[in-house]
Design an enzyme around this catalytic site. Structure first.
Site, PDB file in Angstrom:
ATOM      1  N   CYS A   1       0.822  -1.206   0.000  1.00  0.00           N
ATOM      2  CA  CYS A   1       0.000   0.000   0.000  1.00  0.00           C
ATOM      3  C   CYS A   1       0.857   1.258   0.000  1.00  0.00           C
ATOM      4  CB  CYS A   1      -0.871   0.011   1.244  1.00  0.00           C
ATOM      5  SG  CYS A   1      -1.812  -1.490   1.460  1.00  0.00           S
TER       6      CYS A   1
ATOM      7  N   ARG B   1       4.369   0.378  -7.291  1.00  0.00           N
ATOM      8  CA  ARG B   1       4.652  -0.593  -6.240  1.00  0.00           C
ATOM      9  C   ARG B   1       3.586  -1.683  -6.165  1.00  0.00           C
ATOM     10  NH1 ARG B   1       7.518   2.227  -1.794  1.00  0.00           N
ATOM     11  NH2 ARG B   1       6.091   1.182  -0.409  1.00  0.00           N
TER      12      ARG B   1
ATOM     13  N   TRP C   1      -3.065  -2.597  -1.409  1.00  0.00           N
ATOM     14  CA  TRP C   1      -2.762  -3.962  -1.845  1.00  0.00           C
ATOM     15  C   TRP C   1      -3.393  -4.846  -0.783  1.00  0.00           C
ATOM     16  CZ3 TRP C   1      -0.046  -8.237  -0.001  1.00  0.00           C
ATOM     17  CH2 TRP C   1       0.295  -9.195  -0.963  1.00  0.00           C
TER      18      TRP C   1
ATOM     19  N   ASN D   1      -1.080   1.654   6.180  1.00  0.00           N
ATOM     20  CA  ASN D   1      -0.248   0.593   5.566  1.00  0.00           C
ATOM     21  C   ASN D   1       0.138  -0.369   6.675  1.00  0.00           C
ATOM     22  OD1 ASN D   1      -0.266   2.052   3.240  1.00  0.00           O
ATOM     23  ND2 ASN D   1       1.926   2.467   3.194  1.00  0.00           N
ATOM     24  N   GLY D   2       0.184  -1.664   6.378  1.00  0.00           N
ATOM     25  CA  GLY D   2       0.624  -2.634   7.383  1.00  0.00           C
ATOM     26  C   GLY D   2      -0.498  -3.591   7.756  1.00  0.00           C
TER      27      GLY D   2
ATOM     28  N   GLU E   1      16.090 -17.759 -10.582  1.00  0.00           N
ATOM     29  CA  GLU E   1      15.705 -16.382 -10.912  1.00  0.00           C
ATOM     30  C   GLU E   1      14.995 -16.327 -12.274  1.00  0.00           C
ATOM     31  OE1 GLU E   1      15.205 -13.819  -9.448  1.00  0.00           O
ATOM     32  OE2 GLU E   1      15.222 -12.243 -10.960  1.00  0.00           O
TER      33      GLU E   1
ATOM     34  N   LYS F   1      11.128 -15.129 -12.841  1.00  0.00           N
ATOM     35  CA  LYS F   1      10.721 -14.044 -13.755  1.00  0.00           C
ATOM     36  C   LYS F   1       9.554 -14.514 -14.622  1.00  0.00           C
ATOM     37  CE  LYS F   1      12.085 -11.213 -12.263  1.00  0.00           C
ATOM     38  NZ  LYS F   1      12.913 -11.216 -11.133  1.00  0.00           N
TER      39      LYS F   1
ATOM     40  N   GLU G   1       6.268 -14.879 -12.478  1.00  0.00           N
ATOM     41  CA  GLU G   1       5.595 -13.707 -11.932  1.00  0.00           C
ATOM     42  C   GLU G   1       4.988 -12.801 -12.991  1.00  0.00           C
ATOM     43  OE1 GLU G   1       8.134 -11.175  -9.529  1.00  0.00           O
ATOM     44  OE2 GLU G   1       9.827 -11.565 -10.827  1.00  0.00           O
TER      45      GLU G   1
ATOM     46  N   HIS H   1      15.834 -37.491  -9.411  1.00  0.00           N
ATOM     47  CA  HIS H   1      15.325 -37.882  -8.094  1.00  0.00           C
ATOM     48  C   HIS H   1      13.859 -37.510  -7.929  1.00  0.00           C
ATOM     49  CE1 HIS H   1      19.307 -39.075  -6.856  1.00  0.00           C
ATOM     50  NE2 HIS H   1      19.768 -37.939  -7.338  1.00  0.00           N
TER      51      HIS H   1
ATOM     52  N   LYS I   1       5.676  -4.118  -5.266  1.00  0.00           N
ATOM     53  CA  LYS I   1       7.108  -3.865  -5.396  1.00  0.00           C
ATOM     54  C   LYS I   1       7.824  -3.895  -4.048  1.00  0.00           C
ATOM     55  CE  LYS I   1      10.652  -2.708  -7.953  1.00  0.00           C
ATOM     56  NZ  LYS I   1      11.233  -3.851  -8.688  1.00  0.00           N
TER      57      LYS I   1
HETATM   58  C1  F6R Z   1      10.708 -10.505  -7.995  1.00  0.00           C
HETATM   59  C2  F6R Z   1      10.861  -9.580  -6.907  1.00  0.00           C
HETATM   60  C3  F6R Z   1      10.615 -10.072  -5.537  1.00  0.00           C
HETATM   61  C4  F6R Z   1      11.520  -9.344  -4.539  1.00  0.00           C
HETATM   62  C5  F6R Z   1      11.164  -9.733  -3.113  1.00  0.00           C
HETATM   63  C6  F6R Z   1      12.083  -9.090  -2.108  1.00  0.00           C
HETATM   64  O1  F6R Z   1      10.962  -9.922  -9.222  1.00  0.00           O
HETATM   65  O2  F6R Z   1      11.147  -8.428  -7.098  1.00  0.00           O
HETATM   66  O3  F6R Z   1      10.784 -11.443  -5.450  1.00  0.00           O
HETATM   67  O4  F6R Z   1      12.839  -9.668  -4.817  1.00  0.00           O
HETATM   68  O5  F6R Z   1       9.843  -9.344  -2.841  1.00  0.00           O
HETATM   69  O6  F6R Z   1      12.048  -7.711  -2.198  1.00  0.00           O
HETATM   70  P1  F6R Z   1      13.273  -6.819  -1.803  1.00  0.00           P
HETATM   71  O7  F6R Z   1      14.397  -7.145  -2.689  1.00  0.00           O
HETATM   72  O8  F6R Z   1      12.773  -5.415  -1.976  1.00  0.00           O
HETATM   73  O9  F6R Z   1      13.578  -7.128  -0.360  1.00  0.00           O
END
Ligand code: F6R
Length: 613
Positions: free
Chosen positions: A2, A27, A76, A102-103, A486, A490, A493, A509, A608
């Site tokens: 949020c 975000r 959010w 927020n929270g 990773e 990508k 998500e 396995h 974000k």
């Molecule tokens: C994926 C992504 C998330 C963040 C994760 C941690 O593309 O961005 O998996 O890496 O939410 O966030 P940070 O790095 O801000 O602690």
């Protein structure tokens, strides 16, 4: 997660709030809302994109045009579906007190039961509405909003950033926080409240960060600060280290594609001032441990989430390889709920793009209490996590707008290379020639990424060919295991396709049972110690009819007959290959999602900054 914006001053508030929310929207959010004092409190909310709220506000422009105080929120959803009624701001029964939050309020159920017994009626399923009623009950006793917030927040468990106003106090705005970011921007006869800098930076660079349990009271010409125990607090005004940023795509279709293209320059930026000459040691003044401290370390613990966790996995490999120190890597959300065995001889490294990830912050706080030195690698040197650091390595990737992390990942990787080389040079645990060669190659990595970007159309074609598959396995070994995780993340998500990164040796396995012509296998096949092993795993996959994609720097002719598609990358030494290998995987995920028409920059359900546990 949020976002909060608040304003008290003399300008038209609606524009300030909507523009502020617009700066926070990258975000991630699912609904938004604004409350303004006209002076009667009026609340406007809309489900979905911010544009829906803006259109709603235009329809009510006449009734809000003179308002100069208000609060805004993009939500959010955590408690209650992303509906209009659950969107913030929330009000008390009489509608005169209004808050944004927020929270997560952890004890909201108990509080709600108590408040209902006292006659409060709830409109929403949110935890936030409980706080609105709670503060209103206290306000009824004293008619003092700051005092009401102070007493109410003593009863709250959990995390919050709150901004509150009451119709009976036209010249007052109150804000407070615990375990969630909040800052006050200071203008000329005006104040701004925000959960993050972009929302206010166009208006002012003077700001005060709130500490946990502090309550700020703003009028149009005054600001005062107390803590939850009613002690007066000193106000520390800072100059924000930011310029107003135009969140522009610079001609790219999506921020993600732009950010992928920024990676060569990001790497140059991270390396700048660190490697002057391969004959000289890496300069990493940010690390505040003495050489003796570094030599005495007996363990390193890295904590992070998501993409940052993958950078941490590569970091473990590098540090163990070059510095001969045992390194553990753990997801913050796991780390915080078991016995913490870090101590004064453990270096704890927190990795985070946003610097605001709730679980990582908790993990850092726990380790700080154990006496460990805290080193933070983050893209936000102004964040809560950065403020907990004993040593801070800012990764300088620039603002990353796309929810899917790309350039911040590569910047985190580079930071780990620098840290590993720096420690190895002090400890004398790697050969001088090896480290020289590594530095020599590191500085030319940006050109190699530029070569990959120049051939992105080949990856786009491959993406089109594979976009109808519903499942993928990415296999790798060694240092590129992190790359496979990773790359798969990508794809998951932003395209919502089920993709799994897997240690290639683990395939037989269990997961090999899933392989058939419907499950493509992407092998990260970089030349080096595990090349032949991965090739064998690819053969095993072929024997199960899986379609095979190679991501490789090899010219080996026999790959042509084994693989259905080959994504070729420039030659690179094995130890540096994760920086090169991840770029085509970012592009592959991007083009598949784009081809499928997904909302690339703001994938569903994601945020974000993950500021709640
Ligand atoms: C994926 C992504 C998330 C963040 C994760 C941690 O593309 O961005 O998996 O890496 O939410 O966030 P940070 O790095 O801000 O602690």
């Amino acid at each position: 997660m949020c976002g909060i914006v608040g304003y008290i001053g003399s300008k038209s508030v609606v524009e300030i709030l909507t523009e502020g929310l617009r700066k926070l929207e990258y975000r991630g959010y699912d609904s938004s809302g604004i409350a303004v004092a006209t002076p009667e409190i009026k609340v406007y909310k809309a489900q979905g994109k911010l544009q829906n709220l803006e259109e709603w506000m235009m329809q009510h422009a006449d009734e809000t045009k003179n308002a100069t105080k208000g609060i805004g929120h993009i939500r959010w959803a955590t408690h209650g579906a992303p509906t209009t009624v659950n969107a913030h701001p929330h009000t008390c029964n009489c509608g005169k007190l209004v808050i944004v939050h927020n929270g997560i309020i952890e004890n909201f159920k108990e509080l709600r039961v108590e408040l209902e017994k006292k006659g409060c009626t709830f409109q929403s399923q949110t935890d936030t509405e409980t706080v609105a009623h709670l503060i209103a009950q206290e306000f009824a006793k004293t008619k003092d909003l700051t005092e009401a917030v102070r007493i109410a927040t003593q009863q709250i468990q959990g995390a919050y950033a709150l901004c509150i106003m009451h119709q009976d106090l036209p010249d007052v705005l109150v804000a407070t926080k615990r375990n969630a970011p909040l800052l006050v921007g200071i203008g000329d006869g005006e104040y701004f409240v925000a959960s993050d800098i972009p929302a206010i930076i166009e208006h002012t660079k003077r700001a005060m960060y709130l500490n946990d349990n502090e309550i700020v009271t703003l009028t149009r010409d005054s600001m005062s600060l107390i803590d939850i125990d009613n002690n007066k607090k000193e106000m520390k005004i800072e100059t924000l280290p930011w310029e107003p940023v135009a969140l522009s795509k610079m001609g790219f279709k999506h921020f993600m594609l732009k950010e992928i293209h920024e990676q060569p320059d990001v790497i140059r930026n991270v390396l700048s001032g660190k490697i002057y000459n391969v004959d000289e040691p890496v300069s990493l003044k940010e690390v505040k441990l003495t050489d003796a401290d570094l030599k005495n370390l007996n363990r390193i613990q890295i904590i992070a989430c998501g993409t940052s966790l993958h950078a941490a996995m590569a970091g473990k490999y590098l540090i163990e390889d070059m510095c001969s120190i045992p390194v553990d890597v753990e997801a913050s959300s796991e780390f915080i709920y078991r016995k913490n065995v870090t101590d004064a001889n453990t270096l704890v490294i927190g990795v985070s793009q946003s610097g605001e990830t709730a679980d990582t912050i908790t993990a850092i706080k726990q380790s700080k209490e154990k006496g460990s030195h805290i080193l933070i690698i983050t893209n936000r040197p102004d964040s809560a996590m950065a403020r907990l650091a004993d040593s801070l390595i800012p990764v300088s990737a620039g603002i990353e707008v796309s929810v899917a992390a790309t350039k911040s990942y590569v910047a985190q990787l580079i930071s780990f290379y620098l840290l590993a080389i720096y420690m190895a040079e002090i400890k004398g645990t790697a050969s001088v020639e090896f480290l020289k060669e590594l530095k020599r190659e590191l500085v030319i990595i940006p050109q190699k990424i530029e070569q990959i970007l120049a051939h992105k159309d080949d990856i786009r074609k491959c993406a089109k060919e594979y976009s109808s598959y519903k499942n993928f396995i990415y296999i790798a070994r060694g240092i590129n295991l992190a790359t496979s995780l990773e790359g798969a993340l990508k794809l998951k998500e932003i395209s919502y396709i089920n993709a799994t990164g897997y240690a290639a040796g683990e395939l037989k396995h269990g997961p090999i049972a899933m392989l058939d012509e419907t499950m493509p296998v992407l092998a990260i096949l970089m030349k080096g110690s595990v090349y032949e092993k991965i090739l064998s795993n690819a053969e095993e996959s072929k024997a199960r009819n899986a379609k095979l994609i190679a991501l490789t720097n090899s010219d080996d002719e026999k790959l042509n007959s084994l693989f259905d598609n080959i994504i070729k990358v420039p030659d690179v030494s094995e130890i540096l290959s994760p920086i090169i290998a991840v770029v085509p995987l970012q592009l592959l995920a991007y083009y598949i999602a784009e081809y499928l028409g997904k909302d690339v920059d703001q994938p569903r359900n994601l945020a974000k900054s993950v500021t709640v546990e």
